[in-house]
Design an enzyme around this catalytic site. Structure first.
Site: not given
Ligand code: NOJ
Length: 747
Positions: A282-286
């Site tokens: 995932s992207d950062w904390a997505s």
């Protein structure tokens, strides 16, 4: 307990030894599976967790230490130093029960220690081989410090220069993005991920992120299926075909469903339809952000949605380690699906040969002569000459006095551009330094005029003007600080910040030959400046070797050959404006453009003869996609086809003559465009289908040839792929305005 650990270590050593001799993919998967069979559910979920490190010195934070030791971490993001990377890897390999090495993730976006031009500049080279070599250098440098995974290449199509992240992209064209994405992946990953200088690449951000409404980062994206397939998904599909190790799901919501919780794009298209074998991070904390989007009610729900959609590794939310176990225990998530995710992650670790070589490669591989030469070459090929009145460029090497002016002339940090974590400003060679090295101190006078690109205090202007007065030629180095571009750094007004326009204006009043080198990562509205300078060289944020690269261009050792990977609008109000748009039912022309001040007062309202334009700005952009001047001129002629009629599964050769009719040896980028005249859905007015960089001596000519297959003519109509019979136009030239055209038919 000790015995179990010993036995497990022995088992692991056996696994490792066996892996060394395994030659086939199946053997490798057997090893992965045998490792999975030894793992507890906690350990499996641990592999799916990427830990965000935020402590920048040793010793390792005790909380992180324990997580790694307990097998709760599959990857670390941003370990700050080679020593820290080594220590984290040591804990994983030597102190965790199964000794599974870590993926050490890093944003190596346009270079590691040797910084190359920002990605939009790299795209402007139209030279995939060069881009591949840059990625090779970046991988070698990174691996020499223990990094084994990069979050690059970014392959979001970007048609809106307000979007700050366009700097990381290849611009507006899916074909160019495909070529550059594949080149970077091959450069990072090498022929074989297990090579000691290879690192795993990431295709990001899946998908549509660049279509943020209004060019405002993280904003909603609305993309119809046909456009998703024909434009936004294409580079990702090419990346999967090039065996990219991982794909990063995005921050954006796509047609109502966040891309990090999107079953359709991840599970259905990427994994099932395309058969992607790597893993999705995932992207950062997505994963966590699914809640913020209002797509998940709590952390458990967000975890379930992201995981079911196909996210295999959670970057930084810690939601997977917090929730996945209970989702399995409650029967909501099947353990086989967890195994599938873990299998994908472990496969990449095996592919990278991390079980055998978890640590940094030996020897200092940073900033080698080869890397710096390459960096200089990319600066030379990426800069785009947009204007050269009276052939003010190239400058004579015998010039008596040059004034170097502007806040970017000697700004070693800024010239590196956005997304630089490992480059060091002390390694940057600035334009000022390079010009002094070239001409000698006595022939160069310098005044920054403004302290930074945003300075509004005008106190330095007088000194800059005086300096310019004493010179034969004025070289202005203007643009943006690197931090004014990139993630979440979008701008509604794309003008030069601070007092730079005023400085240009004052200098222009002196009537001296004036050259502006624009150092930025974004596309600025340069039309108002064109009348105030003689030459405009769009030099991007050029990285470590910016200065020496510019010197070669300014003094004619090389001719500019960069081409625009994105259309330059005349004003922000024209955005989005891109060359490969569909025709309207009212296509504009110069004749049909109703000019605002030509309209009679109380004129009669009518639709008759109206076309798609702005009353004030018409319809043409300032500079078209593919455009870029040279110190010489190239003439294109004799376009020929190997056949006038092709059938499905046929290939056509399109050729033209290109001749250097000027006086300087130079490169040009020959570009092939196609138009499908009539389709079951409306087709773009032009589409790039090929390009070739060609070097010609004065007077020399060559035949440039492109292969065009019926496969290249396929498109998606929102339901399925088609190759439709009909007439096609084909152009060869050196910009998207190429006029040398011929026709063929597909039967
Ligand atoms: C967020 C960015 O969107 C992504 O491109 C980057 O790779 C990650 N942060 C990790 O830094």
């Amino acid at each position: 307990m000790k015995l179990t650990k010993y036995l497990n270590s022995v088992l692991l050593i056996l696994v490792v030894m066996a892996t060394l001799s395994c030659s086939s993919e199946q053997d490798e998967m057997d090893h992965v599976d045998s490792l999975i069979n030894q793992m507890t559910l906690d350990e499996k979920i641990g592999q799916m967790n990427q830990l965000m490190n935020f402590v920048d010195s040793l010793p390792i934070d005790p909380y992180f230490y324990n997580l790694i030791k307990e097998g709760q971490v599959g990857s670390v993001l941003n370990a700050f130093s080679p020593e820290m990377i080594h220590e984290m890897q040591r804990i994983a390999v030597q102190e965790s029960r199964l000794g599974i090495p870590l993926l050490i993730g890093r944003d190596i976006i346009h270079g590691y220690r040797t910084i190359f031009p920002v990605n939009i500049g790299l795209a402007a080279t139209f030279n995939p081989q060069l881009v591949k070599e840059c990625a090779e250098i970046a991988a070698m440098e990174a691996r020499s410090e223990g990094v084994n995974w990069t979050f690059a290449p970014m392959m979001d199509i970007s048609r809106d220069p307000r979007w700050g992240r366009m700097v990381e992209s290849c611009g507006e064209d899916p074909y160019l993005a495909e070529q550059m994405a594949v080149a970077s992946i091959k450069g990072f990953q090498g022929d074989d991920l297990s090579n000691k200088n290879s690192i795993a690449a990431t295709a990001k951000h899946y998908v549509g992120y660049g279509a943020a409404i209004g060019g405002r980062d993280y904003n909603t994206t609305l993309i119809p299926e046909a456009e998703l397939r024909n434009v936004y998904l294409r580079p990702f599909k090419a990346a999967v075909q090039a065996d990219v190790a991982s794909v990063m799901s995005g921050f954006n919501e796509l047609n109502g469903v966040p891309t990090s919780g999107n079953v359709y794009t991840i599970r259905n298209i990427l994994k099932n339809e395309w058969g992607f074998k790597g893993f999705v991070v995932s992207d950062w904390a997505s994963v966590k952000n699914l809640q913020v989007h209002g797509f998940a009610k709590d952390s458990m729900d967000a975890t379930e949605k992201a995981f079911i959609a196909g996210v295999d590794m959670d970057m930084c939310s810690s939601y997977f380690i917090d929730n996945l176990k209970s989702l399995v225990e409650n029967g909501i998530v099947k353990e086989e699906l967890i195994d599938n995710a873990v299998r994908r992650i472990l496969k990449v670790k095996f592919d990278l040969d991390l079980f055998d070589k978890p640590y940094a490669t030996e020897g200092n591989k940073l900033l080698t002569e080869q890397a710096l030469d390459l960096a200089k070459k990319t600066v030379i090929q990426s800069a785009v000459l947009l204007q050269n009145k009276n052939n003010v460029l190239p400058l004579s090497k015998n010039i008596k006095k040059v004034a170097v002016i502007g806040p970017l002339a000697d700004a070693p940090h800024e010239q590196m551009g956005t997304w630089v974590f490992d480059g060091k400003e002390e390694n940057s060679i600035t334009p000022l330094k390079a010009i002094i090295d070239f001409l000698g101190e006595e022939r160069v006078i310098y005044s920054p005029g403004l302290e930074t690109s945003r300075t509004i205090d005008k106190k330095g202007l007088n000194d800059a003007i005086k300096t310019a007065q004493n010179a034969d030629v004025v070289l202005l180095f203007m643009g943006d600080e690197s931090i004014l571009t990139g993630e979440a750094h979008c701008r509604a007004e794309l003008t030069l910040p601070g007092c730079q326009n005023e400085l240009i204006h004052e200098i222009s009043k002196l009537g001296k030959p004036t050259v502006l080198v624009m150092m930025t990562g974004v596309i600025l509205m340069v039309e108002p400046i064109l009348g105030k300078v003689d030459a405009l060289l769009y030099g991007w944020h050029p990285g470590t070797m910016g200065g020496p690269g510019y010197v070669d261009l300014l003094f004619g050792i090389e001719s500019p050959s960069g081409k625009l990977p994105m259309t330059f609008p005349r004003t922000e109000g024209q955005i989005p404006v891109y060359y490969n748009h569909n025709n309207t039912g009212h296509p504009p022309s110069d004749e049909s453009w109703i000019r605002m001040y030509d309209i009679p007062v109380k004129a009669w309202q009518t639709s008759l003869g109206n076309t798609s334009h702005y009353l004030d700005y018409g319809f043409e952009p300032l500079f078209e996609f593919g455009f870029g001047l040279s110190y010489t001129e190239f003439q294109y002629s004799d376009i020929k086809l190997s056949k006038k009629v092709i059938s499905k599964n046929d290939t056509l050769v399109v050729a033209a003559k290109i001749k250097n009719i000027g006086g300087v040896k130079a490169d040009d980028v020959a570009q092939l465009y196609v138009r499908d005249l009539v389709g079951s859905i409306v087709r773009p007015v032009k589409e790039l289908k090929g390009f070739k960089r060609i070097r010609l001596n004065p007077g020399e000519e060559k035949i440039v040839e492109f292969m065009l297959s019926s496969e290249d003519l396929t498109f998606h109509d929102g339901e399925k792929w088609h190759v439709e019979p009909g007439e096609f136009h084909v152009w060869i030239g050196n910009s998207s305005k190429a006029s040398l055209m011929t026709k063929f038919e597909l039967k």
